[in-house]
Design a protein around this motif. Structure first.
Motif, PDB file in Angstrom:
ATOM      1  N   HIS A  43      -7.145  -0.932 -12.019  1.00  0.00           N
ATOM      2  CA  HIS A  43      -7.525  -2.336 -12.186  1.00  0.00           C
ATOM      3  C   HIS A  43      -8.881  -2.661 -11.556  1.00  0.00           C
ATOM      4  O   HIS A  43      -9.295  -3.805 -11.549  1.00  0.00           O
ATOM      5  N   GLN A  44      -9.516  -1.660 -10.954  1.00  0.00           N
ATOM      6  CA  GLN A  44     -10.772  -1.861 -10.219  1.00  0.00           C
ATOM      7  C   GLN A  44     -10.594  -2.944  -9.150  1.00  0.00           C
ATOM      8  O   GLN A  44     -11.492  -3.736  -8.885  1.00  0.00           O
ATOM      9  N   GLY A  45      -9.449  -2.966  -8.540  1.00  0.00           N
ATOM     10  CA  GLY A  45      -9.128  -3.933  -7.488  1.00  0.00           C
ATOM     11  C   GLY A  45      -7.638  -3.867  -7.209  1.00  0.00           C
ATOM     12  O   GLY A  45      -7.048  -2.800  -7.125  1.00  0.00           O
ATOM     13  N   PHE A  46      -7.027  -5.013  -7.090  1.00  0.00           N
ATOM     14  CA  PHE A  46      -5.586  -5.089  -6.853  1.00  0.00           C
ATOM     15  C   PHE A  46      -4.822  -4.972  -8.161  1.00  0.00           C
ATOM     16  O   PHE A  46      -5.297  -5.413  -9.216  1.00  0.00           O
ATOM     17  N   ILE A  47      -3.618  -4.424  -8.082  1.00  0.00           N
ATOM     18  CA  ILE A  47      -2.657  -4.644  -9.153  1.00  0.00           C
ATOM     19  C   ILE A  47      -2.401  -6.145  -9.100  1.00  0.00           C
ATOM     20  O   ILE A  47      -2.181  -6.691  -8.008  1.00  0.00           O
ATOM     21  N   PRO A  48      -2.462  -6.865 -10.214  1.00  0.00           N
ATOM     22  CA  PRO A  48      -2.442  -8.337 -10.167  1.00  0.00           C
ATOM     23  C   PRO A  48      -1.321  -8.942  -9.316  1.00  0.00           C
ATOM     24  O   PRO A  48      -1.524  -9.950  -8.665  1.00  0.00           O
ATOM     25  N   TRP A  49      -0.162  -8.350  -9.268  1.00  0.00           N
ATOM     26  CA  TRP A  49       0.963  -8.913  -8.522  1.00  0.00           C
ATOM     27  C   TRP A  49       1.110  -8.304  -7.135  1.00  0.00           C
ATOM     28  O   TRP A  49       2.018  -8.642  -6.398  1.00  0.00           O
ATOM     29  N   ASP A  50       0.202  -7.415  -6.755  1.00  0.00           N
ATOM     30  CA  ASP A  50       0.315  -6.729  -5.472  1.00  0.00           C
ATOM     31  C   ASP A  50      -0.029  -7.666  -4.318  1.00  0.00           C
ATOM     32  O   ASP A  50      -0.892  -8.530  -4.440  1.00  0.00           O
ATOM     33  N   ASP A  51       0.662  -7.487  -3.205  1.00  0.00           N
ATOM     34  CA  ASP A  51       0.452  -8.386  -2.064  1.00  0.00           C
ATOM     35  C   ASP A  51       0.264  -7.627  -0.757  1.00  0.00           C
ATOM     36  O   ASP A  51       0.486  -8.171   0.315  1.00  0.00           O
ATOM     37  N   ASP A  52      -0.138  -6.345  -0.860  1.00  0.00           N
ATOM     38  CA  ASP A  52      -0.392  -5.609   0.378  1.00  0.00           C
ATOM     39  C   ASP A  52      -1.434  -4.523   0.147  1.00  0.00           C
ATOM     40  O   ASP A  52      -1.823  -4.255  -0.983  1.00  0.00           O
ATOM     41  N   ILE A  53      -1.885  -3.942   1.247  1.00  0.00           N
ATOM     42  CA  ILE A  53      -2.814  -2.817   1.208  1.00  0.00           C
ATOM     43  C   ILE A  53      -2.233  -1.726   2.099  1.00  0.00           C
ATOM     44  O   ILE A  53      -1.804  -1.994   3.218  1.00  0.00           O
ATOM     45  N   ASP A  54      -2.217  -0.511   1.564  1.00  0.00           N
ATOM     46  CA  ASP A  54      -1.737   0.648   2.304  1.00  0.00           C
ATOM     47  C   ASP A  54      -2.870   1.661   2.409  1.00  0.00           C
ATOM     48  O   ASP A  54      -3.503   2.006   1.400  1.00  0.00           O
ATOM     49  N   VAL A  55      -3.118   2.125   3.635  1.00  0.00           N
ATOM     50  CA  VAL A  55      -4.117   3.167   3.868  1.00  0.00           C
ATOM     51  C   VAL A  55      -3.494   4.252   4.733  1.00  0.00           C
ATOM     52  O   VAL A  55      -2.534   4.002   5.470  1.00  0.00           O
ATOM     53  N   GLY A  56      -4.035   5.444   4.618  1.00  0.00           N
ATOM     54  CA  GLY A  56      -3.568   6.555   5.428  1.00  0.00           C
ATOM     55  C   GLY A  56      -4.742   7.306   6.012  1.00  0.00           C
ATOM     56  O   GLY A  56      -5.843   7.284   5.461  1.00  0.00           O
ATOM     57  N   MET A  57      -4.480   7.949   7.131  1.00  0.00           N
ATOM     58  CA  MET A  57      -5.502   8.741   7.812  1.00  0.00           C
ATOM     59  C   MET A  57      -4.910  10.083   8.199  1.00  0.00           C
ATOM     60  O   MET A  57      -3.724  10.140   8.578  1.00  0.00           O
ATOM     61  N   PRO A  58      -5.716  11.162   8.127  1.00  0.00           N
ATOM     62  CA  PRO A  58      -5.229  12.422   8.692  1.00  0.00           C
ATOM     63  C   PRO A  58      -4.810  12.185  10.147  1.00  0.00           C
ATOM     64  O   PRO A  58      -5.414  11.368  10.850  1.00  0.00           O
ATOM     65  N   ARG A  59      -3.780  12.865  10.580  1.00  0.00           N
ATOM     66  CA  ARG A  59      -3.186  12.614  11.904  1.00  0.00           C
ATOM     67  C   ARG A  59      -4.236  12.578  13.017  1.00  0.00           C
ATOM     68  O   ARG A  59      -4.207  11.689  13.859  1.00  0.00           O
ATOM     69  N   SER A  60      -5.171  13.507  13.031  1.00  0.00           N
ATOM     70  CA  SER A  60      -6.161  13.542  14.117  1.00  0.00           C
ATOM     71  C   SER A  60      -7.032  12.286  14.106  1.00  0.00           C
ATOM     72  O   SER A  60      -7.323  11.717  15.163  1.00  0.00           O
ATOM     73  N   ASP A  61      -7.434  11.817  12.929  1.00  0.00           N
ATOM     74  CA  ASP A  61      -8.233  10.595  12.842  1.00  0.00           C
ATOM     75  C   ASP A  61      -7.385   9.366  13.191  1.00  0.00           C
ATOM     76  O   ASP A  61      -7.870   8.430  13.823  1.00  0.00           O
ATOM     77  N   TYR A  62      -6.128   9.384  12.775  1.00  0.00           N
ATOM     78  CA  TYR A  62      -5.198   8.294  13.084  1.00  0.00           C
ATOM     79  C   TYR A  62      -5.053   8.139  14.602  1.00  0.00           C
ATOM     80  O   TYR A  62      -5.160   7.035  15.138  1.00  0.00           O
ATOM     81  N   GLU A  63      -4.827   9.270  15.290  1.00  0.00           N
ATOM     82  CA  GLU A  63      -4.676   9.229  16.747  1.00  0.00           C
ATOM     83  C   GLU A  63      -5.967   8.753  17.422  1.00  0.00           C
ATOM     84  O   GLU A  63      -5.922   7.973  18.370  1.00  0.00           O
ATOM     85  N   THR A  64      -7.119   9.204  16.925  1.00  0.00           N
ATOM     86  CA  THR A  64      -8.403   8.752  17.471  1.00  0.00           C
ATOM     87  C   THR A  64      -8.571   7.253  17.245  1.00  0.00           C
ATOM     88  O   THR A  64      -8.984   6.524  18.160  1.00  0.00           O
TER      89      THR A  64
END
Length: 148
Positions: A43-64
């Motif tokens: 959609h080049q953005g949000f799914i029209p009905w979506d109401d959240d954002i989810d991101v992930g990081m490799p564990r080492s970057d997450y801990e940092t």
């Protein structure tokens, strides 16, 4: 015709913008996950009905990231996770909250914070099917304990 962003989606993008800039400044990797990634691609953005954002990081970057942000507020944003002192936070991942908003999560407990994005640690899944299955069982068991 492109869909207009909701007020919630606009606020979520402000959190994501801060997070992105923080990660760039600190040389941390992250990825869009789930519906957030699908919306960006399809959609080049949000799914029209979506109401959240989810991101992930490799564990080492997450801990940092957690070490750098622990106990600090950045403008309207604060990071919360298992490393923080709030006793009503029981997720196995972190959230970045907008402190200028109010949102009550209707879970087992009523958690009153602000609009948030979810931040997940990404761990390796092994180099073979047997390693992957072993890793999955260990994570699943820990998750079940956490939910209990």
């Amino acid at each position: 015709m492109k869909n207009e962003l909701t007020e919630l989606q606009k606020r979520l993008l402000l959190i994501l913008e801060w997070y992105h800039n923080f990660c760039v400044e600190n040389n941390l990797r992250y990825y869009l996950l789930g519906g957030t990634m699908l919306g960006a691609a399809r959609h080049q953005g949000f799914i029209p009905w979506d109401d959240d954002i989810d991101v992930g990081m490799p564990r080492s970057d997450y801990e940092t990231f957690l070490k750098l942000t622990n106990g600090k507020q950045y403008g309207n944003f604060v990071v919360e996770g298992i490393h923080t002192e709030n006793t009503d936070f029981f997720y196995g991942y972190s959230k970045i909250y907008d402190t200028k908003s109010t949102l009550i999560e209707n879970t087992r407990y009523k958690i009153k914070r602000g609009i948030f994005i979810d931040l997940f640690p990404l761990d390796g899944a092994g180099n073979s099917e047997s390693e992957s299955r072993s890793f999955f069982r260990a994570v699943l068991n820990k998750y079940r304990i956490l939910l209990a």
